[in-house]
Design a protein around this motif. Structure first.
Motif, PDB file in Angstrom:
ATOM      1  N   LYS A 282      -9.829 -15.684  30.666  1.00 46.05           N
ATOM      2  CA  LYS A 282      -9.896 -14.379  29.468  1.00 46.05           C
ATOM      3  C   LYS A 282     -10.012 -14.610  27.766  1.00 46.05           C
ATOM      4  O   LYS A 282      -8.364 -15.596  27.612  1.00 46.05           O
ATOM      5  CB  LYS A 282      -9.541 -13.273  29.973  1.00 46.05           C
ATOM      6  CG  LYS A 282      -9.806 -11.875  29.021  1.00 46.05           C
ATOM      7  CD  LYS A 282      -8.607 -11.146  29.460  1.00 46.05           C
ATOM      8  CE  LYS A 282      -8.609 -10.009  30.712  1.00 46.05           C
ATOM      9  NZ  LYS A 282      -7.574  -9.253  31.055  1.00 46.05           N
ATOM     10  N   ILE A 283     -10.902 -14.956  27.122  1.00 47.30           N
ATOM     11  CA  ILE A 283     -10.344 -15.580  26.006  1.00 47.30           C
ATOM     12  C   ILE A 283     -10.890 -14.186  25.131  1.00 47.30           C
ATOM     13  O   ILE A 283     -11.808 -13.088  25.015  1.00 47.30           O
ATOM     14  CB  ILE A 283     -11.759 -16.422  25.748  1.00 47.30           C
ATOM     15  CG1 ILE A 283     -12.290 -17.100  26.415  1.00 47.30           C
ATOM     16  CG2 ILE A 283     -11.556 -16.778  24.300  1.00 47.30           C
ATOM     17  CD1 ILE A 283     -13.761 -18.485  26.713  1.00 47.30           C
ATOM     18  N   VAL A 284      -9.743 -13.671  24.568  1.00 52.25           N
ATOM     19  CA  VAL A 284      -9.625 -13.000  23.194  1.00 52.25           C
ATOM     20  C   VAL A 284      -9.928 -13.414  21.883  1.00 52.25           C
ATOM     21  O   VAL A 284      -9.318 -14.494  21.742  1.00 52.25           O
ATOM     22  CB  VAL A 284      -8.602 -12.318  23.199  1.00 52.25           C
ATOM     23  CG1 VAL A 284      -8.344 -11.408  21.780  1.00 52.25           C
ATOM     24  CG2 VAL A 284      -8.150 -11.617  23.970  1.00 52.25           C
ATOM     25  N   ASN A 285     -10.848 -13.068  20.570  1.00 54.02           N
ATOM     26  CA  ASN A 285     -11.346 -13.848  19.817  1.00 54.02           C
ATOM     27  C   ASN A 285     -10.579 -12.972  18.483  1.00 54.02           C
ATOM     28  O   ASN A 285     -11.048 -11.785  18.291  1.00 54.02           O
ATOM     29  CB  ASN A 285     -12.365 -13.427  19.118  1.00 54.02           C
ATOM     30  CG  ASN A 285     -13.157 -14.136  17.956  1.00 54.02           C
ATOM     31  OD1 ASN A 285     -12.169 -14.244  17.105  1.00 54.02           O
ATOM     32  ND2 ASN A 285     -14.928 -14.320  17.954  1.00 54.02           N
ATOM     33  N   LEU A 286      -9.673 -13.653  18.337  1.00 50.75           N
ATOM     34  CA  LEU A 286      -8.960 -12.740  16.978  1.00 50.75           C
ATOM     35  C   LEU A 286      -8.995 -12.752  15.578  1.00 50.75           C
ATOM     36  O   LEU A 286      -8.850 -11.766  15.416  1.00 50.75           O
ATOM     37  CB  LEU A 286      -7.304 -13.562  17.463  1.00 50.75           C
ATOM     38  CG  LEU A 286      -6.281 -14.232  18.220  1.00 50.75           C
ATOM     39  CD1 LEU A 286      -5.267 -14.693  17.920  1.00 50.75           C
ATOM     40  CD2 LEU A 286      -5.845 -12.254  18.336  1.00 50.75           C
ATOM     41  N   GLU A 287      -9.895 -13.333  15.893  1.00 47.27           N
ATOM     42  CA  GLU A 287     -10.900 -13.200  14.055  1.00 47.27           C
ATOM     43  C   GLU A 287     -10.390 -13.191  12.638  1.00 47.27           C
ATOM     44  O   GLU A 287     -10.488 -11.769  12.386  1.00 47.27           O
ATOM     45  CB  GLU A 287     -11.389 -11.844  13.924  1.00 47.27           C
ATOM     46  CG  GLU A 287     -13.125 -11.518  15.183  1.00 47.27           C
ATOM     47  CD  GLU A 287     -13.757 -10.250  15.754  1.00 47.27           C
ATOM     48  OE1 GLU A 287     -13.140  -9.276  15.353  1.00 47.27           O
ATOM     49  OE2 GLU A 287     -15.152 -10.303  16.177  1.00 47.27           O
ATOM     50  N   GLY A 288      -9.458 -14.178  12.966  1.00 49.18           N
ATOM     51  CA  GLY A 288      -8.901 -13.969  11.657  1.00 49.18           C
ATOM     52  C   GLY A 288      -7.084 -13.134  12.167  1.00 49.18           C
ATOM     53  O   GLY A 288      -6.208 -13.443  11.203  1.00 49.18           O
ATOM     54  N   ARG A 289      -7.030 -12.172  13.284  1.00 48.48           N
ATOM     55  CA  ARG A 289      -5.625 -11.622  12.813  1.00 48.48           C
ATOM     56  C   ARG A 289      -4.320 -12.026  13.355  1.00 48.48           C
ATOM     57  O   ARG A 289      -5.040 -13.275  13.957  1.00 48.48           O
ATOM     58  CB  ARG A 289      -5.947 -10.780  13.506  1.00 48.48           C
ATOM     59  CG  ARG A 289      -7.418  -8.977  13.456  1.00 48.48           C
ATOM     60  CD  ARG A 289      -7.716  -8.402  14.396  1.00 48.48           C
ATOM     61  NE  ARG A 289      -7.882  -8.989  15.437  1.00 48.48           N
ATOM     62  CZ  ARG A 289      -8.474  -8.778  17.152  1.00 48.48           C
ATOM     63  NH1 ARG A 289      -8.211  -7.255  17.520  1.00 48.48           N
ATOM     64  NH2 ARG A 289      -9.286  -9.505  18.080  1.00 48.48           N
ATOM     65  N   SER A 290      -3.429 -11.740  13.469  1.00 52.74           N
ATOM     66  CA  SER A 290      -2.040 -12.672  13.866  1.00 52.74           C
ATOM     67  C   SER A 290      -1.510 -12.165  15.576  1.00 52.74           C
ATOM     68  O   SER A 290      -1.989 -11.081  15.303  1.00 52.74           O
ATOM     69  CB  SER A 290      -1.271 -12.238  12.885  1.00 52.74           C
ATOM     70  OG  SER A 290      -1.293 -12.345  11.414  1.00 52.74           O
ATOM     71  N   ILE A 291      -1.211 -13.400  15.143  1.00 52.47           N
ATOM     72  CA  ILE A 291      -0.598 -13.052  16.698  1.00 52.47           C
ATOM     73  C   ILE A 291       0.698 -13.935  17.288  1.00 52.47           C
ATOM     74  O   ILE A 291       0.867 -14.894  15.768  1.00 52.47           O
ATOM     75  CB  ILE A 291      -1.236 -14.153  18.181  1.00 52.47           C
ATOM     76  CG1 ILE A 291      -0.884 -13.819  19.732  1.00 52.47           C
ATOM     77  CG2 ILE A 291      -1.534 -14.910  17.232  1.00 52.47           C
ATOM     78  CD1 ILE A 291      -1.487 -14.055  20.382  1.00 52.47           C
ATOM     79  N   LEU A 292       1.676 -12.979  17.109  1.00 51.11           N
ATOM     80  CA  LEU A 292       2.972 -13.132  17.014  1.00 51.11           C
ATOM     81  C   LEU A 292       3.992 -13.809  18.288  1.00 51.11           C
ATOM     82  O   LEU A 292       3.685 -12.913  19.711  1.00 51.11           O
ATOM     83  CB  LEU A 292       3.710 -12.569  16.084  1.00 51.11           C
ATOM     84  CG  LEU A 292       3.464 -12.070  14.546  1.00 51.11           C
ATOM     85  CD1 LEU A 292       2.065 -11.006  14.219  1.00 51.11           C
ATOM     86  CD2 LEU A 292       4.220 -12.390  13.405  1.00 51.11           C
ATOM     87  N   PRO A 293       5.238 -14.107  18.270  1.00 50.38           N
ATOM     88  CA  PRO A 293       6.258 -13.944  19.468  1.00 50.38           C
ATOM     89  C   PRO A 293       6.317 -12.473  19.946  1.00 50.38           C
ATOM     90  O   PRO A 293       6.135 -11.584  18.433  1.00 50.38           O
ATOM     91  CB  PRO A 293       7.331 -14.947  19.186  1.00 50.38           C
ATOM     92  CG  PRO A 293       7.249 -15.620  18.583  1.00 50.38           C
ATOM     93  CD  PRO A 293       6.008 -15.062  17.470  1.00 50.38           C
ATOM     94  N   GLY A 294       5.898 -11.829  21.109  1.00 53.27           N
ATOM     95  CA  GLY A 294       6.965 -10.950  20.780  1.00 53.27           C
ATOM     96  C   GLY A 294       7.885 -10.149  20.117  1.00 53.27           C
ATOM     97  O   GLY A 294       8.845 -11.179  20.014  1.00 53.27           O
ATOM     98  N   PHE A 295       8.150  -9.223  19.416  1.00 48.93           N
ATOM     99  CA  PHE A 295       9.223  -8.647  18.893  1.00 48.93           C
ATOM    100  C   PHE A 295      10.367  -8.249  19.429  1.00 48.93           C
ATOM    101  O   PHE A 295      10.496  -7.825  21.017  1.00 48.93           O
ATOM    102  CB  PHE A 295       8.805  -7.400  18.311  1.00 48.93           C
ATOM    103  CG  PHE A 295       7.789  -7.614  16.892  1.00 48.93           C
ATOM    104  CD1 PHE A 295       8.567  -8.617  15.804  1.00 48.93           C
ATOM    105  CD2 PHE A 295       6.903  -7.337  17.330  1.00 48.93           C
ATOM    106  CE1 PHE A 295       6.937  -8.782  14.972  1.00 48.93           C
ATOM    107  CE2 PHE A 295       5.841  -6.479  16.115  1.00 48.93           C
ATOM    108  CZ  PHE A 295       5.533  -8.049  14.465  1.00 48.93           C
ATOM    109  N   ILE A 296      11.538  -9.764  19.067  1.00 44.43           N
ATOM    110  CA  ILE A 296      12.637  -8.667  19.538  1.00 44.43           C
ATOM    111  C   ILE A 296      13.459  -7.647  18.909  1.00 44.43           C
ATOM    112  O   ILE A 296      13.830  -7.868  18.319  1.00 44.43           O
ATOM    113  CB  ILE A 296      13.478 -10.016  20.093  1.00 44.43           C
ATOM    114  CG1 ILE A 296      12.766 -11.242  20.908  1.00 44.43           C
ATOM    115  CG2 ILE A 296      14.888  -9.459  20.738  1.00 44.43           C
ATOM    116  CD1 ILE A 296      13.179 -12.313  21.247  1.00 44.43           C
TER     117      ILE A 296
END
Length: 536
Positions: A50-64
């Motif tokens: 499965k491929i997700v195109n983020l289109e420049g959006r942020s991906i971060l570690p899950g918030f704790i």
């Protein structure tokens, strides 16, 4: 196993030791496989990926979220929300509506009122609540969670009258000797336990809380306790049955008789770290003082708003040293709720005493909230390797009241800049439901230090977006001895991630809390998506 999911063409905020930013990340099962360029990561795809195109959006570690109350948040969802009430009449109207659908004799519960936001500028009284009903017991908890008001029926059922003696660490507020229904600290805690929710209601609330937390990108929670002795069991069962989706690090304490709860933990033979990656026993926790906004926090000097008051203590130094000292000797991580500078000083003293008896280099002992922390206490915290767990969202919620109650001391309240400059590894908690659970709201307040009215409260304690992100991710993992397995986007770590609807690193700081979570990935699976179409 083949590569299962790719995120490409994005802003991969890794929160590694260099705080590096990449373009893409690959997952395999429940682990992070690789981080790199778009070309490198796309080369790992196959027909099933499965491929997700983020289109420049942020991906971060899950918030704790390093300090939150899942049970309280969830059960609040079952009661009357008083948070936005602007006057007592409006709140009474909401409670009357609830009374219509509540069988006679059963509890009516409300939460979140703030007398400072009422037009009347005063607390509720039993006589106000008697206008709602004298046949139902009623309890309405103040926004701080340390104060409540009950009606005459509730006082009658609990056996509280003009002859009742104030409990240790608490107070029945009186008018000409008669209880007004306003209960402070342990008096409130005792009443809330008396009026507690049923087990079925608790599980329903925990499920609601988990779904809301997922929507905000929270994949791990350091649960800071509930009111009753069954709280840990409720959490365990809810995790096992997947009513709670998040990974839980359960602080071992109670909002009612916290030293007694710690003693039971010691007698059982369990300890910090018992469990697995989904549910672990955390630090032994006690209460030292009250709330910052009540105000009931224990301060060295009297409140600016009241020269005759400096707060409430639950324990003295000897009792604190005894309770947490025993836990330390038994191998537990230890922590305490400490708001005022006197309470923070006491907890530092308890940790020093414990370490003198049994030195431990990697103890990671904590101070929950560590709200008012002036320079002399910061230096001691640094020397003893103590981890503070501040709550910057309090500045937004209560900052205007802080200026009134504490004056210039707001400059050392939740001192994130000082923590960062001194390399004290602080981890942020929301203390939900006391404040908003949304990490983006917490990051916004940590960066701007703005209150609800727009006042800047303690401007010198602002931190950068990057520092706030680290405090909501890697530092949270460090505070629970789990930094080897989560908290950053690095190969081999658990695939707990969050995708935002924009770039957090280029966002105008004033608009940070306008960002939204689009995807929450937990254990390699999408557990929340903001919309059914258009994300993937």
């Amino acid at each position: 196993m083949s590569t299962t999911m790719l995120f490409v063409y994005g802003e991969v905020v890794t929160v590694d030791s260099e705080f590096s930013v990449s373009e893409a990340v690959a997952l395999r099962g429940n682990k992070i496989l690789s981080v790199g360029t778009n070309e490198e990561i796309l080369a790992l795809a196959n027909e099933q990926t499965k491929i997700v195109n983020l289109e420049g959006r942020s991906i971060l570690p899950g918030f704790i979220d390093s300090h939150a109350h899942l049970e309280l948040y969830g059960t609040n969802r079952l009661g009357v929300n008083a948070k936005e009430a602007t006057n007592i009449h409006e709140l009474l109207g909401k409670l009357k509506e609830k009374a219509k659908s509540t069988p006679k004799g059963e509890w009516i519960r409300g939460w979140g009122y703030n007398q400072n936001h009422f037009d009347e500028r005063r607390h509720l009284t039993r006589w106000d609540l008697d206008q709602v009903s004298t046949e139902h017991p009623i309890i309405v908890v103040r926004t701080c969670g340390h104060i409540s008001c009950v009606n005459s029926k509730a006082l009658e059922l609990a056996g509280i009258d003009s002859k009742s003696v104030d409990p240790a660490g608490g107070k029945y507020v009186r008018d000409a000797g008669e209880p007004t229904g306003l209960l402070l600290e342990s008096a409130h805690m005792n009443m809330f336990l008396f009026a507690n929710y049923s087990e079925d209601e608790v599980y329903r609330g925990l499920s609601l809380a988990s779904e809301d937390y997922l929507e905000k990108g929270i994949t791990s929670v350091h649960d800071a306790g509930g009111y009753g002795p069954g709280h840990i069991r409720f959490l365990q069962k809810a995790v096992e049955s997947k009513l709670i989706k998040q990974r839980i690090y359960a602080l071992y304490g109670s909002l009612h008789d916290s030293p007694g709860m710690v003693e039971k933990g010691l007698e059982s033979g369990i300890g910090t770290g018992l469990g697995d990656e989904w549910m672990k026993i955390g630090a032994a926790k006690v209460f030292i003082d009250g709330s910052s906004s009540g105000p009931t926090a224990k301060t060295r000097e009297p409140y600016t708003s009241n020269p005759d008051d400096s707060g409430i203590l639950y324990l003295n130094q000897e009792e604190l040293n005894e309770s947490l000292g025993k836990a330390h000797l038994a191998g537990w991580q230890i922590t305490a709720h400490a708001i005022g500078d006197e309470a923070v000083d006491m907890m530092i003293g308890a940790i020093r005493s414990a370490l003198e008896k049994k030195p431990v280099s990697n103890h990671r002992h904590r101070i929950e909230h560590s709200c008012m922390t002036p320079q002399d206490l910061l230096s001691q915290m640094k020397d003893l390797n103590i981890i503070p767990i501040p709550n910057p969202a309090f500045i937004y919620e209560f900052g205007d009241g802080y200026i009134k109650d504490y004056g210039e001391r707001v400059d050392v309240m939740f001192p994130l800049r000082s923590f960062s400059d001194m390399n004290i590894p602080f981890a942020i908690g929301s203390d939900s439901p006391i404040t908003s659970v949304d990490p983006l709201h917490g990051i916004y307040t940590a960066v701007t230090r703005k209150s609800k009215s727009g006042n800047v409260v303690g401007a010198g304690q602002r931190i950068t977006v990057q520092e706030a992100i680290r405090a909501y991710t890697w530092n949270g993992a460090y505070a629970s001895f789990e930094d080897h397995m989560k908290g950053s986007i690095e190969p081999g770590k658990l695939a707990d991630l969050v995708v935002l609807n924009g770039s957090i690193l280029t966002c105008d700081p004033e608009r940070l809390r306008e960002l939204r979570v689009e995807l929450t990935i937990l254990d390699g699976k999408i557990e929340f998506a903001s919309k059914k179409e258009g994300v993937i």
